[in-house]
Design a protein around this motif. Structure first.
Motif, PDB file in Angstrom:
ATOM      1  N   THR A  62       0.849  -1.219   0.003  1.00  0.00           N
ATOM      2  CA  THR A  62      -0.003   0.153   0.026  1.00  0.00           C
ATOM      3  C   THR A  62       0.982   1.303  -0.066  1.00  0.00           C
ATOM      4  O   THR A  62       1.943   1.381   0.685  1.00  0.00           O
ATOM      5  CB  THR A  62      -0.922  -0.103   1.222  1.00  0.00           C
ATOM      6  N   PHE A  63       0.404   2.331  -0.905  1.00  0.00           N
ATOM      7  CA  PHE A  63       1.520   3.352  -0.929  1.00  0.00           C
ATOM      8  C   PHE A  63       0.253   4.687  -0.958  1.00  0.00           C
ATOM      9  O   PHE A  63      -0.902   4.556  -1.484  1.00  0.00           O
ATOM     10  CB  PHE A  63       2.127   3.317  -2.318  1.00  0.00           C
ATOM     11  N   ASP A  64       0.851   5.784  -0.592  1.00  0.00           N
ATOM     12  CA  ASP A  64       0.291   7.033  -0.323  1.00  0.00           C
ATOM     13  C   ASP A  64       0.794   7.820  -1.573  1.00  0.00           C
ATOM     14  O   ASP A  64       1.995   8.037  -1.711  1.00  0.00           O
ATOM     15  CB  ASP A  64       0.389   7.532   0.861  1.00  0.00           C
ATOM     16  N   VAL A  65       0.115   8.063  -2.464  1.00  0.00           N
ATOM     17  CA  VAL A  65       0.561   8.980  -3.888  1.00  0.00           C
ATOM     18  C   VAL A  65      -0.339  10.359  -3.745  1.00  0.00           C
ATOM     19  O   VAL A  65      -1.562  10.565  -3.572  1.00  0.00           O
ATOM     20  CB  VAL A  65       0.026   8.278  -5.026  1.00  0.00           C
ATOM     21  N   THR A  66       0.349  11.492  -3.836  1.00  0.00           N
ATOM     22  CA  THR A  66      -0.099  12.844  -3.945  1.00  0.00           C
ATOM     23  C   THR A  66       0.125  13.506  -5.174  1.00  0.00           C
ATOM     24  O   THR A  66       1.246  13.256  -5.749  1.00  0.00           O
ATOM     25  CB  THR A  66       0.450  13.840  -2.988  1.00  0.00           C
ATOM     26  N   ILE A  67      -0.959  13.877  -5.859  1.00  0.00           N
ATOM     27  CA  ILE A  67      -1.003  14.411  -7.030  1.00  0.00           C
ATOM     28  C   ILE A  67      -1.393  15.904  -7.096  1.00  0.00           C
ATOM     29  O   ILE A  67      -2.448  16.001  -6.516  1.00  0.00           O
ATOM     30  CB  ILE A  67      -1.787  13.486  -8.115  1.00  0.00           C
ATOM     31  N   ALA A  68      -0.602  16.788  -7.943  1.00  0.00           N
ATOM     32  CA  ALA A  68      -1.138  18.295  -7.840  1.00  0.00           C
ATOM     33  C   ALA A  68      -1.910  18.234  -9.182  1.00  0.00           C
ATOM     34  O   ALA A  68      -1.302  17.861 -10.173  1.00  0.00           O
ATOM     35  CB  ALA A  68       0.045  19.228  -7.627  1.00  0.00           C
ATOM     36  N   TYR A  69      -2.986  19.182  -8.865  1.00  0.00           N
ATOM     37  CA  TYR A  69      -3.749  19.328 -10.411  1.00  0.00           C
ATOM     38  C   TYR A  69      -3.896  20.768 -10.802  1.00  0.00           C
ATOM     39  O   TYR A  69      -3.872  21.782  -9.845  1.00  0.00           O
ATOM     40  CB  TYR A  69      -5.020  18.834 -10.183  1.00  0.00           C
ATOM     41  N   PRO A  70      -3.391  21.315 -11.966  1.00  0.00           N
ATOM     42  CA  PRO A  70      -3.325  22.379 -12.269  1.00  0.00           C
ATOM     43  C   PRO A  70      -4.744  23.171 -12.554  1.00  0.00           C
ATOM     44  O   PRO A  70      -5.815  22.609 -13.180  1.00  0.00           O
ATOM     45  CB  PRO A  70      -2.854  22.425 -13.804  1.00  0.00           C
ATOM     46  N   SER A  75     -10.419  24.323 -13.159  1.00  0.00           N
ATOM     47  CA  SER A  75     -11.236  25.527 -12.694  1.00  0.00           C
ATOM     48  C   SER A  75     -11.867  25.614 -11.683  1.00  0.00           C
ATOM     49  O   SER A  75     -11.179  25.192 -10.532  1.00  0.00           O
ATOM     50  CB  SER A  75     -12.574  25.397 -14.085  1.00  0.00           C
ATOM     51  N   TYR A  76     -12.809  26.432 -11.365  1.00  0.00           N
ATOM     52  CA  TYR A  76     -13.323  26.824  -9.844  1.00  0.00           C
ATOM     53  C   TYR A  76     -14.775  26.140  -9.809  1.00  0.00           C
ATOM     54  O   TYR A  76     -15.533  26.721  -8.854  1.00  0.00           O
ATOM     55  CB  TYR A  76     -13.218  27.979  -9.557  1.00  0.00           C
ATOM     56  N   GLU A  77     -15.168  25.034 -10.529  1.00  0.00           N
ATOM     57  CA  GLU A  77     -16.816  24.657 -10.709  1.00  0.00           C
ATOM     58  C   GLU A  77     -16.701  23.400  -9.994  1.00  0.00           C
ATOM     59  O   GLU A  77     -15.668  22.505 -10.087  1.00  0.00           O
ATOM     60  CB  GLU A  77     -16.998  24.508 -12.005  1.00  0.00           C
ATOM     61  N   ILE A  78     -17.575  23.238  -8.816  1.00  0.00           N
ATOM     62  CA  ILE A  78     -17.516  21.813  -8.215  1.00  0.00           C
ATOM     63  C   ILE A  78     -17.595  20.755  -8.918  1.00  0.00           C
ATOM     64  O   ILE A  78     -16.814  19.621  -8.525  1.00  0.00           O
ATOM     65  CB  ILE A  78     -18.856  21.921  -7.185  1.00  0.00           C
ATOM     66  N   ALA A 109     -14.179  29.633  -3.605  1.00  0.00           N
ATOM     67  CA  ALA A 109     -15.031  29.540  -4.655  1.00  0.00           C
ATOM     68  C   ALA A 109     -16.043  28.435  -4.360  1.00  0.00           C
ATOM     69  O   ALA A 109     -17.159  28.515  -4.898  1.00  0.00           O
ATOM     70  CB  ALA A 109     -14.351  28.973  -6.028  1.00  0.00           C
ATOM     71  N   PHE A 110     -15.749  27.375  -3.656  1.00  0.00           N
ATOM     72  CA  PHE A 110     -16.580  26.325  -3.316  1.00  0.00           C
ATOM     73  C   PHE A 110     -17.793  27.088  -2.238  1.00  0.00           C
ATOM     74  O   PHE A 110     -18.853  26.789  -1.999  1.00  0.00           O
ATOM     75  CB  PHE A 110     -15.918  25.255  -2.453  1.00  0.00           C
ATOM     76  N   GLY A 111     -17.208  27.924  -1.295  1.00  0.00           N
ATOM     77  CA  GLY A 111     -18.123  28.914  -0.569  1.00  0.00           C
ATOM     78  C   GLY A 111     -18.191  28.419   1.045  1.00  0.00           C
ATOM     79  O   GLY A 111     -18.461  29.102   1.924  1.00  0.00           O
ATOM     80  N   GLY A 112     -18.638  26.948   1.068  1.00  0.00           N
ATOM     81  CA  GLY A 112     -18.888  26.509   2.400  1.00  0.00           C
ATOM     82  C   GLY A 112     -20.342  26.846   2.982  1.00  0.00           C
ATOM     83  O   GLY A 112     -21.034  27.261   2.131  1.00  0.00           O
ATOM     84  N   PRO A 113     -20.542  26.782   4.424  1.00  0.00           N
ATOM     85  CA  PRO A 113     -21.648  27.051   4.828  1.00  0.00           C
ATOM     86  C   PRO A 113     -22.074  28.680   4.664  1.00  0.00           C
ATOM     87  O   PRO A 113     -20.944  29.445   4.986  1.00  0.00           O
ATOM     88  CB  PRO A 113     -21.623  26.563   6.110  1.00  0.00           C
TER      89      PRO A 113
END
Length: 381
Positions: A62-70, A75-78, A109-113
């Motif tokens: 088992t491995f932990d993999v982190t990926i960064a997305y551009p 975009s900023y849409e859910i 952008a998500f906004g939260g409560p």
């Protein structure tokens, strides 16, 4: 992190000789979704493809993999952010979303409560104890009977009363008539009892009806709405938050498919905690440990941590443990969830006696007494 506003941590089950290849496959599949020859060109490889930033062994296979997305991909849409986090690779096996991190711009952008923990407390003017809720149930009772239950619980002093999440627009209790009468019954009961009680209408329905139902409930005097985000969509919850200004209570129906195994899906605290909160839930219902569902105390505390923890200044959401909570286990629940929680006690409240108003008064008395004792103990008195 502005160019890469989203980082996702995956737990991958595979062998050491394959993990780096799988990590790169995830980064490609979740962004440009092409074969390697089509990916390995300027403008695609360096600008729109996910970037593998970490691969660490967690256990033997088992491995932990982190990926960064551009940003160029997310975009900023859910809906698109969710697609990037776990779209196509949800169709594979042995890949699980453990966590994700957003930069401040994307979180905003998500906004939260919209209202959050503090706003709900201000509405109720209750600051020093957990809130207490119950449900109008069951489906099959007439609207008059449901209203009688609501009236008695409000008169007895409950903080919140919600529809059972299974109510939609059934013949036995059509949506508009049910919501109009239940909202009135809660208001009447609270006034007679000298209490403040918030009413949450279940608005589950066809996509083109949900916002209309929310606005209708608001016009009838409902304080909030109840909806299941994984049935109606997380972005629909965001829309209801933005267009109504009501308190949003999120129900976990259908979520179990995401965390029923440890090797696939999305971790329970990220699904019910971080995602629901970011997408606009003011209150998140989740199964309490010791109830009808196989949730552990560790699971529940992890969810609470995501709902109440710091998150780029996003408002906190109320944890609302439920799912078979019993009146007789009240002290254990208070110890587990603390002051900033909403204890949702359903059938057990009805079962205490035939006098639902008395049952409610006794429950509220116990909560107030226990909370006062806890405060005095904290002060060393």
């Amino acid at each position: 992190m502005d160019e890469y506003p989203l980082q996702v941590s995956y737990r991958v089950r595979t062998s050491a000789d394959k993990v780096h290849e799988i990590a790169q496959e995830i980064a490609i599949e979740q962004t440009v979704e092409v074969t390697r020859p089509l990916w390995d060109v300027d403008g695609v490889r360096d600008k729109t493809t996910g970037k593998v930033v970490r691969v660490e062994r967690s256990s033997k296979n088992t491995f932990d993999v982190t990926i960064a997305y551009p940003l160029s991909t997310t975009s900023y849409e859910i809906p698109q952010v969710l697609n990037v986090i776990y779209g196509n690779i949800s169709l594979k096996r042995g890949i699980r979303v453990q966590d994700f991190c957003l930069n401040e711009t994307m979180a905003k952008a998500f906004g939260g409560p919209r209202i959050g923990v503090d706003g709900i407390r201000r509405k109720l003017r209750v600051y020093n104890r957990p809130l207490v809720a119950s449900a109008i149930k069951p489906i099959g009772r007439s609207i008059d009977e449901l209203c009688a239950f609501a009236r008695k619980m409000a008169k007895g002093g409950l903080d919140l009363i919600k529809d059972d999440h299974g109510f939609s627009n059934q013949d036995v209790a059509p949506f508009e008539k049910r919501v109009m009468m239940c909202a009135s019954a809660v208001k009447e009961g609270a006034q007679k009892g000298g209490n403040k009680t918030l009413y949450f209408a279940s608005i589950t329905g066809p996509a083109d009806e949900i916002l209309h139902r929310a606005l209708f409930a608001k016009a009838c005097g409902a304080d909030g709405v109840l909806l299941p985000p994984m049935i109606v969509s997380l972005d629909m919850m965001r829309l209801v938050r933005d267009k109504t200004g009501m308190i949003v209570m999120a129900h976990p129906a259908l979520c179990g498919v995401f965390f029923s195994t440890k090797s696939h899906g999305i971790s329970v605290e990220i699904m019910l905690g971080k995602l629901f909160r970011l997408c606009g839930a003011d209150i998140v219902i989740f199964p309490s440990s010791g109830g009808r569902f196989p949730f552990t105390t560790k699971d529940c505390k992890a969810i609470v941590g995501q709902l109440l923890g710091d998150l780029w200044g996003i408002k906190k959401a109320f944890p609302c443990p439920a799912g078979g909570m019993k009146v007789q286990d009240l002290m254990r629940h208070l110890k587990t969830y603390g002051k900033d929680s909403i204890l949702l006690i359903g059938s057990s409240l009805y079962e205490q006696s035939e006098d639902l108003e008395l049952n409610t008064r006794q429950l509220m008395s116990k909560v107030n007494h226990a909370s006062e004792e806890a405060r005095l103990k904290a002060w060393g008195l």
